[in-house]
Design a protein around this motif. Structure first.
Motif, PDB file in Angstrom:
ATOM      1  N   TRP A 139      51.954  39.609  32.809  1.00  0.00           N
ATOM      2  CA  TRP A 139      50.696  39.868  33.519  1.00  0.00           C
ATOM      3  C   TRP A 139      49.537  39.912  32.531  1.00  0.00           C
ATOM      4  CZ3 TRP A 139      49.676  39.580  38.546  1.00  0.00           C
ATOM      5  CH2 TRP A 139      48.483  40.121  39.025  1.00  0.00           C
ATOM      6  N   ASN A 140      49.751  40.607  31.407  1.00  0.00           N
ATOM      7  CA  ASN A 140      48.704  40.703  30.390  1.00  0.00           C
ATOM      8  C   ASN A 140      48.427  39.347  29.744  1.00  0.00           C
ATOM      9  OD1 ASN A 140      48.133  43.381  30.847  1.00  0.00           O
ATOM     10  ND2 ASN A 140      49.620  44.110  29.356  1.00  0.00           N
TER      11      ASN A 140
ATOM     12  N   LEU B  34      46.133  37.581  31.982  1.00  0.00           N
ATOM     13  CA  LEU B  34      44.775  38.126  31.810  1.00  0.00           C
ATOM     14  C   LEU B  34      44.109  37.566  30.554  1.00  0.00           C
ATOM     15  CD1 LEU B  34      45.276  41.860  32.844  1.00  0.00           C
ATOM     16  CD2 LEU B  34      43.779  40.221  33.963  1.00  0.00           C
ATOM     17  N   ASP B  35      44.899  37.408  29.484  1.00  0.00           N
ATOM     18  CA  ASP B  35      44.354  36.924  28.215  1.00  0.00           C
ATOM     19  C   ASP B  35      44.140  35.412  28.206  1.00  0.00           C
ATOM     20  OD1 ASP B  35      44.434  39.516  27.270  1.00  0.00           O
ATOM     21  OD2 ASP B  35      46.339  39.250  26.199  1.00  0.00           O
TER      22      ASP B  35
ATOM     23  N   TRP C 152      40.712  35.188  35.460  1.00  0.00           N
ATOM     24  CA  TRP C 152      41.848  35.866  36.102  1.00  0.00           C
ATOM     25  C   TRP C 152      41.517  37.335  36.367  1.00  0.00           C
ATOM     26  CZ3 TRP C 152      45.862  34.914  38.931  1.00  0.00           C
ATOM     27  CH2 TRP C 152      46.918  35.823  39.028  1.00  0.00           C
ATOM     28  N   ASP C 153      40.854  37.972  35.406  1.00  0.00           N
ATOM     29  CA  ASP C 153      40.495  39.385  35.585  1.00  0.00           C
ATOM     30  C   ASP C 153      39.563  39.575  36.781  1.00  0.00           C
ATOM     31  OD1 ASP C 153      38.494  38.039  34.203  1.00  0.00           O
ATOM     32  OD2 ASP C 153      37.939  39.759  32.969  1.00  0.00           O
ATOM     33  N   THR C 154      38.660  38.613  37.018  1.00  0.00           N
ATOM     34  CA  THR C 154      37.755  38.684  38.173  1.00  0.00           C
ATOM     35  C   THR C 154      38.537  38.540  39.470  1.00  0.00           C
ATOM     36  OG1 THR C 154      36.006  37.735  36.829  1.00  0.00           O
ATOM     37  CG2 THR C 154      35.677  37.682  39.206  1.00  0.00           C
TER      38      THR C 154
ATOM     39  N   ASP D 271      48.085  50.356  35.116  1.00  0.00           N
ATOM     40  CA  ASP D 271      46.888  50.163  34.284  1.00  0.00           C
ATOM     41  C   ASP D 271      46.752  51.203  33.187  1.00  0.00           C
ATOM     42  OD1 ASP D 271      46.006  47.884  35.518  1.00  0.00           O
ATOM     43  OD2 ASP D 271      44.421  48.850  36.673  1.00  0.00           O
TER      44      ASP D 271
ATOM     45  N   GLN E  52      46.458  26.228  35.295  1.00  0.00           N
ATOM     46  CA  GLN E  52      46.503  27.687  35.467  1.00  0.00           C
ATOM     47  C   GLN E  52      47.532  28.075  36.530  1.00  0.00           C
ATOM     48  OE1 GLN E  52      42.316  27.856  36.334  1.00  0.00           O
ATOM     49  NE2 GLN E  52      41.842  28.853  34.360  1.00  0.00           N
TER      50      GLN E  52
ATOM     51  N   VAL F 181      41.741  39.229  39.926  1.00  0.00           N
ATOM     52  CA  VAL F 181      42.544  40.446  40.079  1.00  0.00           C
ATOM     53  C   VAL F 181      41.664  41.595  40.577  1.00  0.00           C
ATOM     54  CG1 VAL F 181      43.875  42.199  38.812  1.00  0.00           C
ATOM     55  CG2 VAL F 181      44.312  39.769  38.417  1.00  0.00           C
ATOM     56  N   HIS F 182      40.461  41.704  40.030  1.00  0.00           N
ATOM     57  CA  HIS F 182      39.536  42.760  40.469  1.00  0.00           C
ATOM     58  C   HIS F 182      39.214  42.624  41.958  1.00  0.00           C
ATOM     59  CE1 HIS F 182      36.418  45.772  40.274  1.00  0.00           C
ATOM     60  NE2 HIS F 182      35.605  44.923  40.885  1.00  0.00           N
TER      61      HIS F 182
END
Length: 189
Positions: A110-111, A114-115, A120-122, A85, A18, A124-125
């Motif tokens: 970037w997307n 995320l996919d 990764w979304d966690t 966003d 990753q 980033v959040h």
């Protein structure tokens, strides 16, 4: 790149595969002093990570005065999040106030991260939540304090910034004139 990876790993775990994927997606952008990372009226299309230098987020009020909202120094993400966003035109400018080196991710890359990267979304959040808390923590005391207290608080919040940027930007951030700032600095010394 190691700075970005160290930053990200504060918010979650990644395996070597990753990390390699993130590294492959990043490109290096040299942004010269006064150049814009993103502009008001345009849709933000990139996420950056400042390796070297300082950027500021600013806007023009209804009187045409330039107002500095905040500064972003080394080892922080740079993005107009609302614009990026929601794919809406930005209301602010993100401008280099020193020469900067920024690791850059396009919207597409970037997307893809995320996919592709689970969790990764966690991460980033968590990064965004920390940045928003920092913004509020940095602005809140500035609202009710006198100018000298606001300047002293600025020195606390941005200890590595004060001698690297024009006083006009600091004055704008503090909501005072440059001559007032000069007086305050003279009285403190």
């Amino acid at each position: 790149m190691k700075e970005l990876i160290a930053y990200i790993l504060q918010f979650g775990n990644l395996n070597q595969h990753q990390i390699d994927l993130i590294s492959k997606k990043a490109t290096l952008l040299a942004l010269r002093k006064d150049e814009y990372f993103s502009e008001a009226g345009k849709i933000a299309q990139q996420v950056g990570f400042t390796l070297d230098g300082i950027v500021r987020v600013c806007y023009y009020n209804n009187k045409g005065e330039e107002i500095t909202k905040y500064f972003i120094e080394e080892n922080n993400l740079v993005v107009d999040l609302e614009s990026f966003d929601n794919q809406i035109p930005s209301s602010a400018y993100v401008q280099a106030i020193t020469d900067c080196k920024i690791l850059l991710f396009s919207r597409k890359d970037w997307n893809e991260l995320l996919d592709t990267i689970i969790g990764w979304d966690t991460i980033v959040h968590k990064i965004i939540s920390k940045a928003l808390r920092q913004k509020v923590d940095r602005r809140s005391p500035l609202v009710s304090e006198d100018a000298t207290t606001r300047y002293l608080k600025f020195l606390e919040i941005y200890p590595n910034v004060v001698n690297r940027i024009p006083l006009s930007y600091i004055a704008s951030y503090l909501g005072i004139t440059q001559s007032s700032l000069s007086r305050i600095r003279k009285n403190i010394s």
